[in-house]
Design a protein around this motif. Structure first.
Motif, mmCIF file in Angstrom:
data_model
loop_
_atom_site.group_PDB
_atom_site.id
_atom_site.type_symbol
_atom_site.label_atom_id
_atom_site.label_comp_id
_atom_site.label_asym_id
_atom_site.label_seq_id
_atom_site.Cartn_x
_atom_site.Cartn_y
_atom_site.Cartn_z
ATOM 1 N N VAL A 1 0.834 -1.129 -0.013
ATOM 2 C CA VAL A 1 -0.018 -0.009 0.046
ATOM 3 C C VAL A 1 0.780 1.166 0.064
ATOM 4 N N LEU A 2 1.916 1.092 0.831
ATOM 5 C CA LEU A 2 2.927 2.405 0.836
ATOM 6 C C LEU A 2 3.692 2.421 -0.314
ATOM 7 N N ASP A 3 3.950 1.419 -1.077
ATOM 8 C CA ASP A 3 4.655 1.412 -2.413
ATOM 9 C C ASP A 3 4.394 0.094 -3.276
ATOM 10 N N ASP A 4 3.463 0.239 -4.238
ATOM 11 C CA ASP A 4 2.922 -0.808 -4.867
ATOM 12 C C ASP A 4 4.022 -1.666 -5.874
ATOM 13 N N GLU A 5 5.097 -0.928 -5.995
ATOM 14 C CA GLU A 5 6.148 -1.403 -6.840
ATOM 15 C C GLU A 5 7.368 -1.718 -5.855
ATOM 16 N N ASP A 6 7.189 -1.945 -4.605
ATOM 17 C CA ASP A 6 8.301 -2.463 -3.655
ATOM 18 C C ASP A 6 8.522 -3.898 -4.155
ATOM 19 N N LEU A 7 9.647 -4.045 -4.815
ATOM 20 C CA LEU A 7 10.160 -5.520 -5.378
ATOM 21 C C LEU A 7 10.232 -6.545 -4.325
ATOM 22 N N TRP A 8 10.849 -6.221 -3.201
ATOM 23 C CA TRP A 8 11.036 -7.190 -2.227
ATOM 24 C C TRP A 8 9.847 -7.599 -1.391
ATOM 25 N N ALA A 9 8.720 -6.627 -1.254
ATOM 26 C CA ALA A 9 7.789 -7.108 -0.376
ATOM 27 C C ALA A 9 6.720 -8.087 -1.559
ATOM 28 N N LEU A 10 6.818 -7.535 -2.766
ATOM 29 C CA LEU A 10 6.169 -8.697 -3.809
ATOM 30 C C LEU A 10 6.819 -9.846 -3.775
ATOM 31 N N ASN A 11 8.003 -10.020 -3.719
ATOM 32 C CA ASN A 11 9.007 -11.212 -3.758
ATOM 33 C C ASN A 11 8.675 -12.099 -2.560
ATOM 34 N N ASN A 12 8.548 -11.201 -1.280
ATOM 35 C CA ASN A 12 8.552 -11.986 0.048
ATOM 36 C C ASN A 12 7.043 -12.550 -0.025
ATOM 37 N N LEU A 13 6.104 -11.783 -0.548
ATOM 38 C CA LEU A 13 4.887 -12.051 -0.293
ATOM 39 C C LEU A 13 4.509 -13.489 -1.162
ATOM 40 N N GLY A 14 5.113 -13.326 -2.295
ATOM 41 C CA GLY A 14 4.766 -14.446 -3.092
ATOM 42 C C GLY A 14 5.450 -15.742 -2.533
ATOM 43 N N MET A 15 6.646 -15.763 -2.024
ATOM 44 C CA MET A 15 7.357 -16.912 -1.468
ATOM 45 C C MET A 15 6.753 -17.008 -0.016
ATOM 46 N N LEU A 16 6.407 -16.253 0.553
ATOM 47 C CA LEU A 16 5.402 -16.672 1.738
ATOM 48 C C LEU A 16 4.027 -17.547 1.369
ATOM 49 N N PHE A 17 3.510 -17.059 0.352
ATOM 50 C CA PHE A 17 2.320 -17.998 -0.398
ATOM 51 C C PHE A 17 3.008 -19.538 -0.738
ATOM 52 N N VAL A 18 4.000 -19.314 -1.481
ATOM 53 C CA VAL A 18 4.512 -20.819 -1.719
ATOM 54 C C VAL A 18 4.718 -21.612 -0.544
ATOM 55 N N GLU A 19 5.327 -20.859 0.535
ATOM 56 C CA GLU A 19 5.636 -21.782 1.900
ATOM 57 C C GLU A 19 4.374 -21.985 2.170
ATOM 58 N N LEU A 20 3.230 -21.556 2.224
ATOM 59 C CA LEU A 20 1.928 -21.853 2.844
ATOM 60 C C LEU A 20 1.265 -22.846 1.846
ATOM 61 N N GLY A 21 1.940 -23.292 0.667
ATOM 62 C CA GLY A 21 1.215 -24.348 -0.027
ATOM 63 C C GLY A 21 0.338 -23.621 -1.017
ATOM 64 N N ASP A 22 0.037 -22.571 -1.368
ATOM 65 C CA ASP A 22 -0.752 -21.672 -2.088
ATOM 66 C C ASP A 22 -0.062 -21.112 -3.222
ATOM 67 N N PRO A 23 0.522 -21.813 -4.150
ATOM 68 C CA PRO A 23 1.376 -21.288 -5.237
ATOM 69 C C PRO A 23 0.539 -20.526 -6.169
ATOM 70 N N ASP A 24 -0.678 -20.762 -6.319
ATOM 71 C CA ASP A 24 -1.557 -19.955 -7.232
ATOM 72 C C ASP A 24 -1.521 -18.462 -6.595
ATOM 73 N N ALA A 25 -1.738 -18.207 -5.365
ATOM 74 C CA ALA A 25 -1.725 -17.024 -4.799
ATOM 75 C C ALA A 25 -0.334 -16.362 -4.943
ATOM 76 N N ALA A 26 0.708 -16.954 -5.102
ATOM 77 C CA ALA A 26 2.089 -16.659 -5.292
ATOM 78 C C ALA A 26 2.137 -15.950 -6.651
ATOM 79 N N LEU A 27 1.448 -16.453 -7.587
ATOM 80 C CA LEU A 27 1.921 -16.077 -9.105
ATOM 81 C C LEU A 27 1.742 -14.523 -9.124
ATOM 82 N N GLY A 28 0.645 -13.879 -8.615
ATOM 83 C CA GLY A 28 0.336 -12.451 -8.970
ATOM 84 C C GLY A 28 1.596 -11.636 -8.348
ATOM 85 N N PRO A 29 1.795 -11.576 -7.119
ATOM 86 C CA PRO A 29 3.178 -10.813 -6.718
ATOM 87 C C PRO A 29 4.342 -11.160 -7.184
#
Length: 190
Positions: free
Chosen positions: A102-130
């Motif tokens: 929300v603070l910076d919609d182009e924060d690369l590491w927030a996008l990456n880390n959010l995606g990888m958290l979804f991968v770790e949670l077993g939800d690769p579909d949710a990871a694809l967007g970020p």
């Protein structure tokens, strides 16, 4: 290091961290904070080093202090989310990464880390967007390409994953994780 100079301690912390002396880095960052309790970067980088040392609760405390100093600092919010993730506080980590975006919609590491958290949670579909957004913003970053490949592979898109791993290796031919992932997927794709 000049004893009364917080910046010198901070710079020593950075040098120690980069040279692999994590304990020395924490000690130097502590020195910077003792001399300047408002030194945002010392809190942030000490939190990162503490995460590297698996001292996750201490990292959380440092990141919380950084956010308290500057609530709108994307980097601080992101590091706090990383600390929550390391401690298994999934909801707080997800919220933190979303807040960073929300603070910076182009924060690369927030996008990456959010995606990888979804991968770790077993939800690769949710990871694809970020992860796809991180790659869209910086296609030459091998880590983002590799992580997108992981999500694609886990979500059942082996050919697209293969392309992402290849893109990671085009960006950095020495990137071992992408090379191993590409070797593995080549065995199961045409």
């Amino acid at each position: 290091v000049r004893p009364a100079d917080g910046f010198s301690h901070y710079m020593l912390g950075l040098a120690s961290w980069k040279s692999g002396d994590l304990s020395g880095a924490v000690k130097a960052f502590d020195g910077a904070i003792a001399l300047d309790p408002t030194h945002l970067k010392a809190y942030l980088n000490s939190a990162r080093v503490l995460l590297d040392l698996k001292r996750d609760q201490e990292a959380l405390e440092r990141a919380e202090k950084a956010v308290a100093l500057e609530p709108e600092a994307v980097e601080a919010v992101r590091v706090l989310a990383r600390a929550h993730a390391a401690l298994g506080h999934v909801d707080a980590a997800l919220e933190g990464y979303r807040q960073a975006l929300v603070l910076d919609d182009e924060d690369l590491w927030a996008l990456n880390n959010l995606g990888m958290l979804f991968v770790e949670l077993g939800d690769p579909d949710a990871a694809l967007g970020p992860l796809a957004r991180a790659v869209q913003l910086k296609s030459t970053a091998p880590v983002f390409q590799n992580n997108l490949g992981i999500a694609l592979e886990l979500d059942g898109y082996p050919l697209a994953a293969k392309e992402a791993y290849q893109a990671a290796l085009r960006a950095d031919s020495t990137y071992k994780k992408a090379a191993a992932n590409l070797d593995r997927i080549i065995k199961v794709t045409p």
